[in-house]
Write a protein that holds these residues in place. Sequence first.
Motif, PDB file in Angstrom:
ATOM      1  N   LEU A 145      12.297 -54.590 -67.257  1.00 42.92           N
ATOM      2  CA  LEU A 145      13.235 -55.603 -67.766  1.00 42.92           C
ATOM      3  C   LEU A 145      13.462 -56.691 -66.715  1.00 42.92           C
ATOM      4  CD1 LEU A 145      15.383 -56.585 -69.869  1.00 42.92           C
ATOM      5  CD2 LEU A 145      17.044 -55.216 -68.599  1.00 42.92           C
ATOM      6  N   LEU A 146      13.575 -56.250 -65.459  1.00 44.14           N
ATOM      7  CA  LEU A 146      13.833 -57.208 -64.379  1.00 44.14           C
ATOM      8  C   LEU A 146      12.539 -57.814 -63.833  1.00 44.14           C
ATOM      9  CD1 LEU A 146      16.601 -55.219 -62.434  1.00 44.14           C
ATOM     10  CD2 LEU A 146      16.917 -56.983 -64.171  1.00 44.14           C
ATOM     11  N   GLY A 147      11.405 -57.323 -64.323  1.00 47.00           N
ATOM     12  CA  GLY A 147      10.116 -57.843 -63.840  1.00 47.00           C
ATOM     13  C   GLY A 147       9.726 -57.324 -62.469  1.00 47.00           C
ATOM     14  N   ILE A 148      10.215 -56.149 -62.113  1.00 46.56           N
ATOM     15  CA  ILE A 148       9.975 -55.581 -60.780  1.00 46.56           C
ATOM     16  C   ILE A 148       8.837 -54.566 -60.850  1.00 46.56           C
ATOM     17  CG2 ILE A 148      11.061 -54.413 -58.822  1.00 46.56           C
ATOM     18  CD1 ILE A 148      12.565 -56.961 -59.636  1.00 46.56           C
ATOM     19  N   PRO A 149       7.872 -54.634 -59.929  1.00 50.12           N
ATOM     20  CA  PRO A 149       6.756 -53.679 -59.956  1.00 50.12           C
ATOM     21  C   PRO A 149       7.266 -52.232 -59.912  1.00 50.12           C
ATOM     22  CG  PRO A 149       6.348 -55.401 -58.331  1.00 50.12           C
ATOM     23  CD  PRO A 149       7.760 -55.580 -58.812  1.00 50.12           C
ATOM     24  N   ALA A 150       6.706 -51.402 -60.788  1.00 48.25           N
ATOM     25  CA  ALA A 150       7.169 -50.014 -60.891  1.00 48.25           C
ATOM     26  C   ALA A 150       6.073 -49.036 -60.482  1.00 48.25           C
ATOM     27  CB  ALA A 150       7.622 -49.736 -62.327  1.00 48.25           C
ATOM     28  N   GLU A 151       4.970 -49.550 -59.979  1.00 51.57           N
ATOM     29  CA  GLU A 151       3.803 -48.680 -59.769  1.00 51.57           C
ATOM     30  C   GLU A 151       4.042 -47.531 -58.801  1.00 51.57           C
ATOM     31  OE1 GLU A 151       2.327 -52.494 -58.658  1.00 51.57           O
ATOM     32  OE2 GLU A 151       1.070 -51.560 -57.139  1.00 51.57           O
ATOM     33  N   ASN A 152       4.951 -47.710 -57.831  1.00 55.74           N
ATOM     34  CA  ASN A 152       5.177 -46.635 -56.865  1.00 55.74           C
ATOM     35  C   ASN A 152       5.975 -45.477 -57.437  1.00 55.74           C
ATOM     36  OD1 ASN A 152       3.830 -48.035 -54.659  1.00 55.74           O
ATOM     37  ND2 ASN A 152       5.541 -49.465 -54.858  1.00 55.74           N
ATOM     38  N   ILE A 153       6.510 -45.690 -58.641  1.00 57.71           N
ATOM     39  CA  ILE A 153       7.246 -44.616 -59.314  1.00 57.71           C
ATOM     40  C   ILE A 153       6.313 -43.450 -59.643  1.00 57.71           C
ATOM     41  CG2 ILE A 153       8.327 -44.058 -61.558  1.00 57.71           C
ATOM     42  CD1 ILE A 153       9.788 -46.695 -61.432  1.00 57.71           C
ATOM     43  N   ARG A 154       5.055 -43.743 -59.895  1.00 53.44           N
ATOM     44  CA  ARG A 154       4.145 -42.656 -60.281  1.00 53.44           C
ATOM     45  C   ARG A 154       3.211 -42.215 -59.155  1.00 53.44           C
ATOM     46  NH1 ARG A 154      -0.923 -45.056 -61.642  1.00 53.44           N
ATOM     47  NH2 ARG A 154      -1.765 -43.072 -62.350  1.00 53.44           N
ATOM     48  N   ILE A 155       3.421 -42.734 -57.962  1.00 48.06           N
ATOM     49  CA  ILE A 155       2.579 -42.335 -56.834  1.00 48.06           C
ATOM     50  C   ILE A 155       3.466 -41.604 -55.841  1.00 48.06           C
ATOM     51  CG2 ILE A 155       1.104 -43.203 -54.977  1.00 48.06           C
ATOM     52  CD1 ILE A 155       0.818 -45.804 -56.643  1.00 48.06           C
ATOM     53  N   GLU A 156       3.038 -40.435 -55.407  1.00 50.53           N
ATOM     54  CA  GLU A 156       3.825 -39.714 -54.411  1.00 50.53           C
ATOM     55  C   GLU A 156       4.099 -40.626 -53.230  1.00 50.53           C
ATOM     56  OE1 GLU A 156       2.302 -35.664 -53.576  1.00 50.53           O
ATOM     57  OE2 GLU A 156       3.691 -35.732 -51.874  1.00 50.53           O
ATOM     58  N   PRO A 157       5.261 -40.636 -52.629  1.00 51.30           N
ATOM     59  CA  PRO A 157       6.462 -39.829 -52.925  1.00 51.30           C
ATOM     60  C   PRO A 157       7.404 -40.432 -53.990  1.00 51.30           C
ATOM     61  CG  PRO A 157       6.759 -41.015 -50.873  1.00 51.30           C
ATOM     62  CD  PRO A 157       5.443 -41.443 -51.417  1.00 51.30           C
ATOM     63  N   TYR A 158       6.841 -41.126 -54.983  1.00 50.45           N
ATOM     64  CA  TYR A 158       7.622 -41.560 -56.162  1.00 50.45           C
ATOM     65  C   TYR A 158       8.826 -42.427 -55.812  1.00 50.45           C
ATOM     66  CZ  TYR A 158       4.941 -37.447 -57.478  1.00 50.45           C
ATOM     67  OH  TYR A 158       3.933 -36.540 -57.620  1.00 50.45           O
ATOM     68  N   ILE A 159       8.551 -43.618 -55.337  1.00 49.95           N
ATOM     69  CA  ILE A 159       9.624 -44.489 -54.840  1.00 49.95           C
ATOM     70  C   ILE A 159       9.860 -45.663 -55.814  1.00 49.95           C
ATOM     71  CG2 ILE A 159      10.395 -45.912 -52.912  1.00 49.95           C
ATOM     72  CD1 ILE A 159      10.015 -43.006 -52.116  1.00 49.95           C
ATOM     73  N   PRO A 160      11.019 -45.690 -56.439  1.00 50.29           N
ATOM     74  CA  PRO A 160      11.357 -46.887 -57.235  1.00 50.29           C
ATOM     75  C   PRO A 160      11.586 -48.075 -56.293  1.00 50.29           C
ATOM     76  CG  PRO A 160      12.882 -45.054 -57.662  1.00 50.29           C
ATOM     77  CD  PRO A 160      12.113 -44.713 -56.425  1.00 50.29           C
ATOM     78  N   ALA A 161      11.592 -49.263 -56.846  1.00 50.27           N
ATOM     79  CA  ALA A 161      11.876 -50.427 -56.003  1.00 50.27           C
ATOM     80  C   ALA A 161      13.362 -50.500 -55.655  1.00 50.27           C
ATOM     81  CB  ALA A 161      11.441 -51.707 -56.707  1.00 50.27           C
ATOM     82  N   PHE A 162      14.199 -49.913 -56.492  1.00 49.66           N
ATOM     83  CA  PHE A 162      15.641 -50.012 -56.250  1.00 49.66           C
ATOM     84  C   PHE A 162      16.361 -48.884 -56.971  1.00 49.66           C
ATOM     85  CE2 PHE A 162      14.532 -52.276 -60.066  1.00 49.66           C
ATOM     86  CZ  PHE A 162      15.451 -51.819 -60.987  1.00 49.66           C
ATOM     87  N   ARG A 163      17.547 -48.583 -56.502  1.00 50.51           N
ATOM     88  CA  ARG A 163      18.457 -47.740 -57.275  1.00 50.51           C
ATOM     89  C   ARG A 163      19.511 -48.645 -57.922  1.00 50.51           C
ATOM     90  NH1 ARG A 163      21.117 -42.721 -54.501  1.00 50.51           N
ATOM     91  NH2 ARG A 163      19.100 -41.878 -55.129  1.00 50.51           N
ATOM     92  N   HIS A 164      20.230 -49.377 -57.086  1.00 46.40           N
ATOM     93  CA  HIS A 164      21.236 -50.314 -57.596  1.00 46.40           C
ATOM     94  C   HIS A 164      20.626 -51.707 -57.531  1.00 46.40           C
ATOM     95  CE1 HIS A 164      24.426 -47.243 -57.197  1.00 46.40           C
ATOM     96  NE2 HIS A 164      23.785 -46.878 -56.102  1.00 46.40           N
ATOM     97  N   ALA A 165      20.234 -52.241 -58.657  1.00 42.52           N
ATOM     98  CA  ALA A 165      19.684 -53.597 -58.639  1.00 42.52           C
ATOM     99  C   ALA A 165      20.806 -54.580 -58.360  1.00 42.52           C
ATOM    100  CB  ALA A 165      19.036 -53.917 -59.976  1.00 42.52           C
TER     101      ALA A 165
END
Lengths: 642, 642
Positions: free
Chosen positions: B309-329
């Motif tokens: 929704l915010l247009g932020i890359p999410a690719e690291n969510i599915r790669i170990e160690p599974y890191i989102p770009a943010f918790r609190h946007a």
Amino acid sequence: MEKCTITFQPAGKTVEVTRGTNLMEAARKAGVFLDAPCGGKGVCGKCKVKVKSGAHKHEYNSLLSPEEIEQGIRLACMTWVQDDMTVEILQIDVINDIMVEDITSGSKGKFIKKTVETLTSSGVKIVTKFEAVSLKLPKPTIDDNIPDFERVERELRQVLGCKNVKCFVEVLKKLPQALRRNNFEIRLFVSKNSDDCNIVSIAEKEKAGPLGLCADIGTTTVAACLADIQTGEIVASANSGNLQMQYGADVISRIIYSTKNSGLKKLQQAIAEGTLNQLINNMTSKLNIDKNDIIFSVFAGNTTMTHFLLGIPAENIRIEPYIPAFRHAPIFRAGDILLDINKNAPVFTLPNVASYVGGDIVAGVLASGIWNSDETILFMDLGTNGEIVLGNKEWMLTCACSAGPAFEGGEISCGMRAAIGAIDEVKINRYDLRPEIKVIGNVMPKGICGSGIIDAIAEMFLTGIIDMKGKLNTTIKSDRIRYNAHIGCSEYVIVFGDETESGRDITINEIDIDNFLRAKGAVYSGARTLLNNAGMTPEDIDKVIIAGGIGQNLDIENSIVIGLLPDIPHDKFDFVGNSSLAGAYACVISDEARKKAAEIADNMTYIELSADPLYMEEFISACFLPHTDTSLFPSLKDVMNL
Amino acid sequence: MEKCTITFQPAGKTVEVTRGTNLMEAARKAGVFLDAPCGGKGVCGKCKVKVKSGAHKHEYNSLLSPEEIEQGIRLACMTWVQDDMTVEILQIDVINDIMVEDITSGSKGKFIKKTVETLTSSGVKIVTKFEAVSLKLPKPTIDDNIPDFERVERELRQVLGCKNVKCFVEVLKKLPQALRRNNFEIRLFVSKNSDDCNIVSIAEKEKAGPLGLCADIGTTTVAACLADIQTGEIVASANSGNLQMQYGADVISRIIYSTKNSGLKKLQQAIAEGTLNQLINNMTSKLNIDKNDIIFSVFAGNTTMTHFLLGIPAENIRIEPYIPAFRHAPIFRAGDILLDINKNAPVFTLPNVASYVGGDIVAGVLASGIWNSDETILFMDLGTNGEIVLGNKEWMLTCACSAGPAFEGGEISCGMRAAIGAIDEVKINRYDLRPEIKVIGNVMPKGICGSGIIDAIAEMFLTGIIDMKGKLNTTIKSDRIRYNAHIGCSEYVIVFGDETESGRDITINEIDIDNFLRAKGAVYSGARTLLNNAGMTPEDIDKVIIAGGIGQNLDIENSIVIGLLPDIPHDKFDFVGNSSLAGAYACVISDEARKKAAEIADNMTYIELSADPLYMEEFISACFLPHTDTSLFPSLKDVMNL
């Protein structure tokens, strides 16, 4: 709909337009911007072009002589395309010629440096909330798997001691890749405000400094520079014409244009995209600067220019009771106003004082230190129109003079901005009446700028070529003095066509002189009115500061001769060049300077000249050479037997 | 390049594309959005269309039977245009069908009301920093000639007691005319924060209230409503499919798609422009609401949906160690993310807990009051995937189950969202094995949604049509039980084609059942794992709250029969419908609710199921009807002789 191809020479630009399109419109579409003081109404005669081939319709009027019509010369705004055409642009002053200049050295550099000194010595701290921070973050693991943004936040809290971290969406978009691209080392440009830290941008280059853009938005000329916000270093500067000139020479005609359908939008685009973005492009591409690293911007312009830059309706400025939309504009973002720098860069515009005394004057006052001066200073900004400030650290009066664009070459037949090709100094030999000239850039002359016109008129007056009303003495025998039947008045030839860039003569005629006398009369009488309001005479002035687009080479003696400047000792005069740009620069590198500018705008007292009962009389008396009351110019007695 | 015209029936939409264009791409261009769980790789078979005329190239694969190929049925993603074509869409569930619903009455309204009560009784104040202010300003005169903005500022300081007033550029652009249009009376929507007051918008209508948009961004379904921020009144609500479905059914396939060239941008456009803006259009046009009056927005979605929704890359969510770009946007602006509401409306996204437990769960926890409950609550959100929370005011555990989209009809041959035309209740007669059905909207059935599938499977199990492995007993004589040679397994016919909207049979086959068993097994074993982690058994649960897109008509008994829900007394179950939307709504009308949501996200403990040593065993045991360990379902003994 039938399409016609129009080629504009000498630039060779081509455009395809529908049959019936106005030639001025076609030129704009082709990226050829014609200065049109009248805004395309067919009354100023500035947009002359030569049609070399191609059928067209034309509305003839008295601005073209039969010879010109015979030669294919037309007013672009009164010409409509009927077929493919080839057209030669005749205009002297090409608005969108960009001039790159080094404002860190020479007299310009001196004033910029002095501005910093002036502010520092007045207790203004040269530091901003912006800074670059390089972080080396621990790489994420299964055990330390907080998200990217929170990882940066954790580090920033430690490094900067801030509590709340936020960022713009563009930063968050780039963050994941920027971190991983460089092993979780990252350089950020942040804006820090007590507990809060806002990440404005991720630096594109390893050692990049956060850059600030500052610009003086003149009605005729726009000057900009890029500075490292942290070190204060000016890394690039450039100037060009204000592309809004195609919609009118002065603020009033532009305000009228702005009320037309999408006029406001076109004016905003002309300054933001057409002018500023071109200057930005020019400065950044040469130095390989990433535009995204420009994270702050400051603009100084007159009240109308600031409104148009922000896209705010300015129409009430010219309708009684003359109400601008704002004095202190809120801080917007660059992306809000079409600027091609970091779209989240805050945009600070210097506040205005009144409808006709704007942020450029506030910037000039800030930079020249009047607000903290024990001495009483007369500050004159001579650009398009002329604004005057009189005062010291206790009080400041200000007024705006309706001088029009003459000081920047506007409404002068061979006039142009103080750009390359402009004659900026003229001396006329007392015996043979031949002029010696100096040309900016040492090239073939194209036209004459403000300081050159002052010299020319003063010298013509001193040599008796013109009388105190500005009329030529045609009894003098000289091939340079002649009657021009087409315009219906006499003229003096400064350079014959065989020595000019265009091949046409550069002249000054009685209409030009008349326009100029009204301009200088407006300024002189404005200054007199401020002195009257303060209960002062010229002798009470400790210092005169002259700023503005009139040109760096203004001759004091000649300016007194023509009655533009008051007749006081020469050592009281100081030239500061573009003080508006200097003030804007100060606001880029100092948060306190911006606060000070806001105070200055609030503390100046605006004097409405038209409401002053004595002004009109002052003005009329001042429209002579030098003045009807020669006792005001005692030093000239010897020079010219007044 | 040769152009071909493609017409899509039954909508009659037409598009012109280049010869060689993929038919799926052509459909998108025409505004016909095909659900494509596999993202257009030709492996899911969902994008079947019937080519009625026109040459085309097609890559055949086993997903089409020879009969289908004979009839002109093709996979759109494997078809390339060669000439003008007419194509019939066969897909059951049209993603961009918008369903307007009244969520203020009925059970949905009850939960929304209860949410407000829950928060109020927990000490959360239902008040925001937004308010509408009507001002009556003195008209400017020569003596009172301060600018428009400063005039408003002066009044706001008096009325609201604020010190600093700022506004967005759009406000300043409109201000001069807005003031003069109505005699200097004006209605403003402001955001007030101690000393600071920000004018977000000028109200377009005289008595307009400031509106807030809230939405639950599900992987499959998006539900939105508009609320008056000051009164809390819900003025409109609507839902539709998430147009991102055309790029894949689940978050993983969409994340993969997002890494492709401009994939992320397309996903953002699909949710923002394609889905949300359509819902906004629908809600505002019906009620004649000015979109500019929507000055705040809150979104709850899973971690990946929020990134997109915010247009932020999410690719690291599915790669170990599974890191989102943010918790609190950080709080962005609506204009930053393509939303067609007031472009300066702040955008608040509910914070996520981990890569696979997102803001929708935080919203659900907020709305259902677990965070302040003395009782221990098991909260299950059954939408695409399933997320579970177990806890009370002292502690909260959460996990994400890889349930896939089955609960919302995804990966089920005749599955669809709980929208109009969906069978949401099924009862099978014990004697003749004929089903009785209920259809949402009381129309001809189009497909079957989550609650309907649960009923169907439970009833098939109870009637002996399927065994505990989900295999059909084909020895039973019934025209509804048959072997489908094309898919290579048996199926049960719920509705024959003569009574369905499409004319095709609605069936449930063994592959569907298998998919569904894995989905319910994932959820049940997830719940068991949380209980294990807390050292608890099902008996320790005081209350089970069920939320999510599975449908309002979920039957508890049947859900226990199939082993989706734990076998505890029925009165402990509570259905709350879309608790994510309820939580988002709470955040629109209460500043404190947003703060509380942030605390909840920080305070939940995430259990990674794949890292739990017992999980896989639990999962395998739970993929049977109801479970390999029938002692976990004691109440079923009587019902089915377990």
